[in-house]
Design an enzyme around this catalytic site. Structure first.
Site, short mmCIF file in Angstrom:
data_model
loop_
_atom_site.label_atom_id
_atom_site.label_comp_id
_atom_site.label_asym_id
_atom_site.label_seq_id
_atom_site.Cartn_x
_atom_site.Cartn_y
_atom_site.Cartn_z
N ASP A 113 -21.02 -24.70 -27.87
CA ASP A 113 -20.27 -25.68 -27.09
C ASP A 113 -19.18 -24.93 -26.32
O ASP A 113 -18.95 -23.74 -26.56
CB ASP A 113 -19.65 -26.70 -28.06
CG ASP A 113 -19.18 -27.97 -27.37
OD1 ASP A 113 -19.38 -28.09 -26.15
OD2 ASP A 113 -18.62 -28.83 -28.06
N ASP A 143 -20.09 -34.56 -22.95
CA ASP A 143 -19.32 -35.61 -23.60
C ASP A 143 -19.36 -36.92 -22.82
O ASP A 143 -18.44 -37.25 -22.08
CB ASP A 143 -17.87 -35.13 -23.79
CG ASP A 143 -17.83 -33.88 -24.67
OD1 ASP A 143 -18.85 -33.60 -25.34
OD2 ASP A 143 -16.80 -33.20 -24.70
#
Lengths: 540, 952
Positions: free
Chosen positions: B548, B623
């Site tokens: 990430d 996200d």
């Protein structure tokens, strides 16, 4: 194919081998009330007869513990042939063919288990007897006996705990119920009391009001007389002051106040330029050059009264004080206290007398009531006092009633067993970082272990267990709000234990906490109650 | 959230909070110096001309100089033919002061492209290049422009609008302060009556060198005088721009096309929009908090690959540049003059109303290096792109099953509870994920000592159910001397440096952090070593990885990323390579898993990506939010990723931020079950949302959705196998299979899986149905997978009901779909399970399909240990044959059921003829009203050749 159990040709060989071994073992070792060897694999005992009849096999489903036949029937050799023919899954109890099938493991020595059929031959040993993996590479060991032994030990421990817990539970129930009964009795009693007291209240109130009428009249009369006298006194004083002022102003003592004499008093400086011009003085003298005492008192004094500054300040100050007599204040207070209970300050009238030692002030004091009025006041006082007493009594009882009613509204369980939990007070639990506190039916909180501010996690909300087990979970809600999130809340999972204690606290979602709480109050079910649902329990 | 955490997090969250609401944290084109300049260029006034006397023709390429008339800077143009209908155009500075950045082979391009011969002919002022196939490239001398023709039709125009720009390398003028006044004064002396540069024609062989030099200086001065050329500021961050302006730009037009696609990642429609009234589409890998929908802002990843598609052909344009890039798109009708000129030239008739898409590509640095994928079919273009940047290697089976993730599963007990929960509720699940909280203070490769002290036991317990685990490993390393990964990285000098040459230091989850320079092979090698179980203590071979924040995300950096003037170990500024950083993190991690076990297929999920990332595994759309709009946008987004190579792609099921209600979550599961990468994920602040926390009504539908995914895993797995071999997406826009049907060009709420299923997920609250397009013609059949009935419409719209329990999915007539209907706890537990084949007949009563099988986990399939079966149903016979003779693989799996949809009449009998020619009669059931024939238990091994024959 004639074999009762058919598989894909690929694993037929290996599975047959395993099957033989299993079947052999079944025949040799197990004496069951039904002929297990003839029963297809995975059939649960309750359904045995549905598989042993001859002729076509009728698919069936379960409605609770009752088998409901379906309109579909199939050849018997299609049972457990690894192909799902019955939409209800009943033809494949021993394979994974039906997604809704049920596989029964006997687990001799342990607890029989029902598996969803997708667990059959998936390479994972789910039955302790390994019967679910008859055609996979799982190589399961039969450890039912060991697990059974362990389970029996655990069960025994559980039994002891449950029994012990249940005993306490029973006392919780009886004490809880007694408590509740006492509360209810108390409520009845208080209800009666209040009824009785209300009657008395009515009478005492009547007497009080009766006594207050003459008291009020007498006091009013006395006060009116005093007021008249006071006004008279005031007028006299004002006049006296005027005369004095005249003589002060008349500095040459010729009986006339002249413009020049007025100009000596800076308070007559109308335009505030620092000196009193003759026009200004003349203005005050009502356009006269001079003025005598009579005209002064008539025309000038009333208009300069407020601004006139005496040449001798001490005398003047005394006059100022005289303007604010303390008596009216006392009267007000006295009236207010009529409705109040016996506040010590309400009896100020007698203490006023002490002030009489001070001669200058006592002059302005209202004179004492005459004896007749005093008697009336005394009588009214007494009536008020009795009234206050009974009124307070009623209020107290009403509060007791509402407290009890509020408490009765809280659901302390079917037998009021959780009342004891509440009575036990707050319980704490400390983990790695925090000390959690649960005050049952009130509030849950958390504070850092190494000190710091306590955070409210929630206030008693409701029981929120599933409908068939409502009292297994309680919720505390509307705790301190989380930054950028919800209000904190706690779910307290309640299970049986011999004492009230929190055994774990966690935060599964942000700001949503969960406590595991042990309590005898949750020991409602006995060991045998709990194990009734397990029909094969006896086999252990 | 616990109090102390809150305080700690506050520091980080404050970065996010500021940018949550503030779109202004990210640059607009106007705020990005080069974009502003290039975008405002005047059209139709290109100063460039080919110096045809420098033309150098090779077997497979040509090279020619290109002169900028205004500043006399020479560029060199190289055009090469590449195998499989591709050609490459490369334009760079002829004599750069220092080398301009080009990515190393292996970083973006999988390998050196294989050249193909071309034929070059000079015809007066033009050069004509014949590629293999029927493509012709024509280069015009002055002003320089290019045209590409296919089958005699113009399909691509280059620099036709004169937007070619190449800011050459130069030295920074000294002393900035007096420059303004002094240089003006100086210019009065040196160039007394100097006309503007544009008006000075410069001869090809300028005799007056001084004059030329002056002109050059003047032009340069003009360029460099502009604001922001040698230094640029944005929101308090100053970019020192030590190399000054280096931007490049070029325009490409697609005559005859109305639609272009690709250039992810944007939260926008699949067919790209005109940017006339917006900013250009931006490609600059950024960590955008709570991203907005329907705009061209940059997101986490970039693939500078665009396709133009029309009824006749698909062509691709791959702009190989790793710097910040902006792309303007116009959809004007083609310029009549240009076209008529062309039409005359190539002898095409009048084309008055021909549509045209104009694009303008602008990058901050690097060179112009463009690959043209000439199709002509969509799948050809996909394959061509795959041949350049590689394809998605066949993922291990578990990774295309269902993933359960959350920030965060709190501790080992929590993990075990979730593991058990799926079994209790009989919902299949393959992977449990751990987000950043599992570490010791965000030190990756470590475990929280209290919560995950027995990680090996934990992983083993999960693995005992056939499942896997994933932990997050981000590229930012905590600057803590007691953290060995950091101290090693620092002492070895592996960190990216700041402009002053010290280790770059920025803020991310652990606080002060530094970033290894994954561009250096030695660094990747070192990083890879960290994945050995001996190094990553507490890990096992059942643990996989999630990369990430690899844009990279730098909380206190400009635009929440790394400073452009940060320096990589090879001396390159970060600006040149920015968009590629995340890919190399992904690559180094991939290499790490291979190092751990070369025979085990790696699985790594990455947020940042670039062209080529597909070689290293999966990507997700970052996200997103628990909102219907985000569910809806997932389809066009994933389609854009898919066609640009990023085929193993998904969106967080349920939405990352905020709490979904039961309906939204249910619909999202239904959508996710039919998308390539299927993972539920949730933010730390959200409520728990494991499926069983919802009412049974919803839980059961979610379970059905996940089970439907598991049943179709054999199909998905086969598609991914083809993906590795042939490139291209597994989740496809309709026009891939219906390229001539114009209605499909803008449909992006329904799509195809392979060429078999068509899906339209429900993305509207309260919806119970909608109109759906059924592409094809009168001969095309679509069968509802629930009712098994064909829809009545052929090539048109029809209303489709979609109650909560249903996600509209249709099987195309003429296809055969393999399923495993026995739903196990985890995918691998079904490895030996039998298959059901659903044969959906076309109007000729035929169908084809295939099935790929291997061990689902290892690389042994590359040693031919697999089987690829082809199923052909025609003339009342189903034939299963091996179409990969070299392969060899045995399976226990057999065929348990065949369903034939669209069967007109009942057969007399059904027989199976085995490999050994033995025959056996099969039971069957025919439902005349439904026209469905079910053949019971053929009981033949799926990996053997056999025939099932229907007698009529």
């Amino acid at each position: 194919m004639s074999a009762p159990i058919r598989f894909s040709t690929n694993f037929l060989k290996s599975s047959l081998k395993l099957c033989n071994i299993v079947a052999f073992a079944l025949i040799l070792l197990i004496q069951l009330p039904y002929t297990a060897a003839n029963l297809p694999r995975g059939v649960m005992p309750a359904a045995a007869s549905l598989y042993t009849d001859s002729g076509l096999f009728t698919c069936f489903s379960w409605d609770g513990s009752r088998a409901v036949p379906s309109p579909i029937s199939i050849e018997r050799d299609k049972i457990n042939d690894d192909y799902c023919d019955c939409p209800d899954g009943s033809d494949e109890p021993g394979t994974s063919a039906c997604s809704n099938g049920i596989f029964f493991c006997e687990n001799k020595g342990f607890v029989p288990t029902k598996l969803v059929s997708s667990r059959v031959n998936d390479g994972i040993c789910d039955c302790c007897d390994g019967s679910d993996e008859y055609a996979s590479n799982a190589n399961c060991q039969d450890d039912c006996f060991a697990r059974g032994t362990k389970l029996r030990e655990e069960k025994e421990k559980e039994r002891i705990l449950l029994e012990e817990g249940h005993k306490i539970y029973e006392t919780y129930c009886s004490e809880g119920q007694t408590f509740k009964k006492n509360q209810e009795d108390q409520l009845t009693k208080l209800g009666n009391d209040i009824e009785e007291l209300q009657k008395q209240w009515d009478e005492i109130n009547r007497i009080k009001e009766e006594k207050e009428i003459p008291e009020k009249a007498a006091k009013a009369k006395h006060e009116a007389a005093w007021k008249e006298e006071k006004e008279k006194k005031n007028a006299e004083q004002v006049h006296l002051k005027g005369i004095t002022a005249f003589h002060e102003l008349d500095s040459d003592g010729n009986g006339l106040v002249s413009i020049e004499e007025m100009q000596k008093h800076i308070e007559f400086d109308i335009d505030r330029n620092g000196e009193v011009a003759s026009e200004e003085a003349k203005e005050y003298l009502e356009d006269n050059e001079t003025i005598d005492e009579v005209l002064f008192m008539e025309k000038v004094w009333p208009s300069i009264r407020e601004i006139y500054t005496a040449a001798k300040p001490p005398e003047q100050k005394k006059g100022d004080d005289e303007d604010t007599p303390p008596i009216p204040q006392d009267e007000e207070e006295e009236e207010e206290t009529d409705d109040e209970n016996d506040n010590p300050e309400s009896h100020q009238a007698p203490t006023d007398n002490e002030n009489k030692d001070n001669p200058t002030e006592s002059e302005d004091e209202m004179p004492e009531y005459d004896d007749e009025t005093k008697a009336l006041i005394e009588a009214a006082e007494q009536a008020r006092s009795s009234f206050n007493e009974i009124d307070q009594k009623i209020k107290d009882i009403k509060k007791d009633i509402s407290d009890i009613e509020a408490d009765l509204k809280i659901d302390y369980g079917p037998n009021n067993e959780f009342q004891k939990v509440k009575e036990g007070g707050c319980i704490e639990y400390t983990d790695r970082e925090y000390t959690y506190k649960l005050c049952p039916f009130d509030r849950a909180s958390q504070r850092p272990k190494d000190g710091g501010v306590e955070t409210t996690l929630g206030y008693w909300g409701l029981w929120n267990g599933p409908s068939d087990n409502l009292y297994s979970s309680m919720k505390y809600e509307k705790g301190q709000n989380c930054w950028n999130g919800p209000d904190r809340s706690v779910v307290v999972k309640v299970s049986c234990g011999t004492e009230n204690q929190i055994i774990s606290a966690s935060e599964p979602s942000r700001c949503e906490y969960e406590f595991q709480f042990k309590s005898p109050a949750a020991c409602g079910k006995t060991f045998s109650d709990l194990n009734k649902t397990d029909p094969e329990h006896d086999e252990l | 959230m616990k109090i102390f955490k809150l305080n700690l997090c506050f520091i980080f969250l404050s970065y996010f909070c500021v940018r949550a609401v503030d779109r202004a944290n990210f640059k607009t084109c106007d705020q990005s110096g080069f974009c502003k300049q290039l975008r405002s260029m005047e059209k139709g006034n290109s100063p460039y001309k080919l110096l045809l006397n420098t033309l150098n023709i090779q077997k497979d390429s040509l090279q020619v100089d290109l002169l900028n008339n205004k500043n006399n800077v020479k560029l060199v143009l190289k055009l090469s033919g590449i195998r499989d209908n591709i050609f490459r155009l490369r334009i760079t500075e002829k004599d750069p002061l220092k080398p301009r950045y080009e990515p190393a082979i292996g970083d973006v391009l999988d390998s050196e492209p294989k050249l193909e011969s071309i034929t070059v002919k000079r015809e007066g002022q033009t050069v004509k290049v014949n590629l293999k196939n029927d493509a012709v490239v024509i280069l015009d001398e002055s002003p320089f422009s290019m045209q590409v023709l296919q089958s005699g039709e113009p399909v691509l125009l280059i620099n036709s609008r004169g937007l070619l720009r190449f800011e050459h390398t130069r030295t920074k003028p000294e002393a900035e302060a007096p420059q303004g006044i002094l240089s003006t004064v100086l210019s009065w002396f040196s160039n007394s009556p100097q006309p503007a540069d544009d008006e000075v024609p410069v001869e090809e062989n300028a005799e007056n060198e001084n004059h030329e030099k002056e002109n050059k200086e003047e032009a340069e001065k003009k360029e460099t005088d502009e604001e922001g050329v040698w230094e640029e500021s944005f929101k308090g961050h100053t970019d020192s721009k030590p190399s000054g302006p280096q931007a490049i730009g070029l325009d490409f037009s697609f005559p005859g096309f109305e639609n272009v696609y690709g250039i992810p990642e944007h939260a926008d429609s699949f067919a790209l929009k005109s940017t006339r009234d917006t900013d250009p589409y931006r490609l600059y890998n950024l960590d955008v908090f709570e991203y907005e929908l329907h705009n061209p802002m940059a997101l986490y990843g970039s693939v500078p690959l665009m396709y133009a598609h029309n009824e006749k052909r698909t062509i691709g344009l791959f702009w190989l540049n790793t710097a910040e890039t902006w792309i303007d798109i116009g959809s004007n009708t083609a310029d009549k003059n240009m076209l008529s000129k062309l039409a005359t030239f190539v002898g095409v008739g009048s084309s008055d109303e021909m549509p045209q898409v104009d694009t303008h590509w602008m990058s901050e640095s690097g060179i112009i290096d463009v690959f043209f994928l000439l199709g002509p079919k969509p799948n050809d273009a996909f394959r061509q792109y795959g041949s350049l940047t590689g394809t998605t290697p066949l993922p291990p089976l578990f990774s295309i099953a269902y993933h359960q993730c959350r920030w965060n599963y709190n501790d080992e007990e929590d993990v075990q509870t979730v593991n058990e929960g799926f079994d209790t509720h009989d919902i299949p699940m393959d992977v449990i994920w751990l987000d950043i909280e599992h570490t010791n203070g965000k030190r990756y490769f470590t475990w929280d000592g209290a919560k995950f002290s027995h990680s090996v036991d934990m992983i083993n317990k999960v693995a005992a159910r056939g499942r896997k685990m994933v932990t997050i490993v981000d590229p930012h390393l905590k600057r803590d001397d007691n953290y060995n990964v950091h101290s090693e990285c620092r002492s070895k000098g592996y960190y990216i440096k700041n402009k002053d040459g010290n280790d770059y230091d920025g803020w991310c989850w652990p606080g002060s952090s530094s970033w290894p320079d994954f561009f250096k092979p030695e660094v990747r090698e070192w990083w890879a070593g960290k994945f050995l179980t001996s190094e990553y203590v507490g890990s096992t071979h059942d643990l996989f990885t999630w990369n990430d924040m690899n844009e990279p995300s730098v909380f206190n950096g400009p635009e929440i990323t790394m400073h452009k003037d940060a320096k990589h170990l090879d001396g390159n500024e970060h600006r040149h390579v920015h968009n590629l950083y995340g890919t190399l993190v992904h690559r180094a991690t991939f290499e790490g898993q291979l190092k751990r076990d070369p025979n085990q297929r790696p699985f790594i999920l990455s947020r940042a990506f670039f062209a080529g990332s597909q070689r290293y595994g999966a990507v997700w759309t970052g996200d997103n939010m628990s909102e219907w709009g985000h569910l809806k946008i997932s389809v066009p987004m994933l389609l854009s990723h898919g066609i640009t190579g990023i085929s193993f792609i998904g969106a967080d099921v349920g939405g990352f931020f905020k709490n979904p209600d039961a309906e939204l979550l249910t619909r999202w599961y239904q959508a996710g079950a039919y998308q390539p990468f299927f993972r539920a994920h949730a933010h730390l602040d959200t409520r728990r949302r494991e499926p069983w926390l919802f009412d049974d009504k919803y839980k059961n539908i979610i379970r059905d959705a996940i089970r439907a995914r598991y049943a179709l895993l054999p199909f998905w797995y086969t598609l991914f196998y083809h993906g590795e071999k042939e490139g291209g997406p597994v989740m496809k826009p309709l026009w891939v299979d219906f390229p001539k049907q114009k209605e499909t060009f803008t449909i992006d709420d329904q799509y195809l899986i392979g060429s078999v299923l068509m899906v339209k997920p429900v993305t509207e609250q309260g919806s119970s149905g909608f109109r759906m397009f059924f592409p094809g013609d009168s001969t095309t059949e679509w069968y509802d997978i629930y009712s098994k009935q064909p829809v009545k419409t052929h090539g048109g719209y029809e209303f489709v009901s979609a109650p909560l329990e249903k996600v509209p999915v249709f099987q195309r007539g003429g296809t055969i779909l393999p399923r495993k209907n026995r739903i196990r706890r985890a995918s691998i537990l079904a490895k030996d399970d039998p298959y059901t084949l659903t044969i959906a007949l076309d109007q000729n009563g035929s169908a084809v399909g295939d099935l790929y099988i291997d061990d689902y986990m290892t690389h042994e399939y590359r040693q031919n240990k697999y089987t690829l079966r082809k199923f052909i149903y025609e003339n009342n016979m189903l034939v299963n044959k091996n179409i990969s003779p070299m392969s060899q693989f045995e399976t226990k799996s057999w065929l348990e059921k065949i369903e034939i949809l669209g069967m007109k009449s009942k057969p007399i009998s059904v027989q199976v003829i085995g490999e050994d020619k033995s025959t056996r009669d099969l039971e069957f059931n025919f439902e005349p009203s439904k026209q469905v024939l079910t053949i019971r238990k053929p009981d033949v091994n799926i990996a053997q050749d056999w025939i099932i024959s229907l007698r009529r």
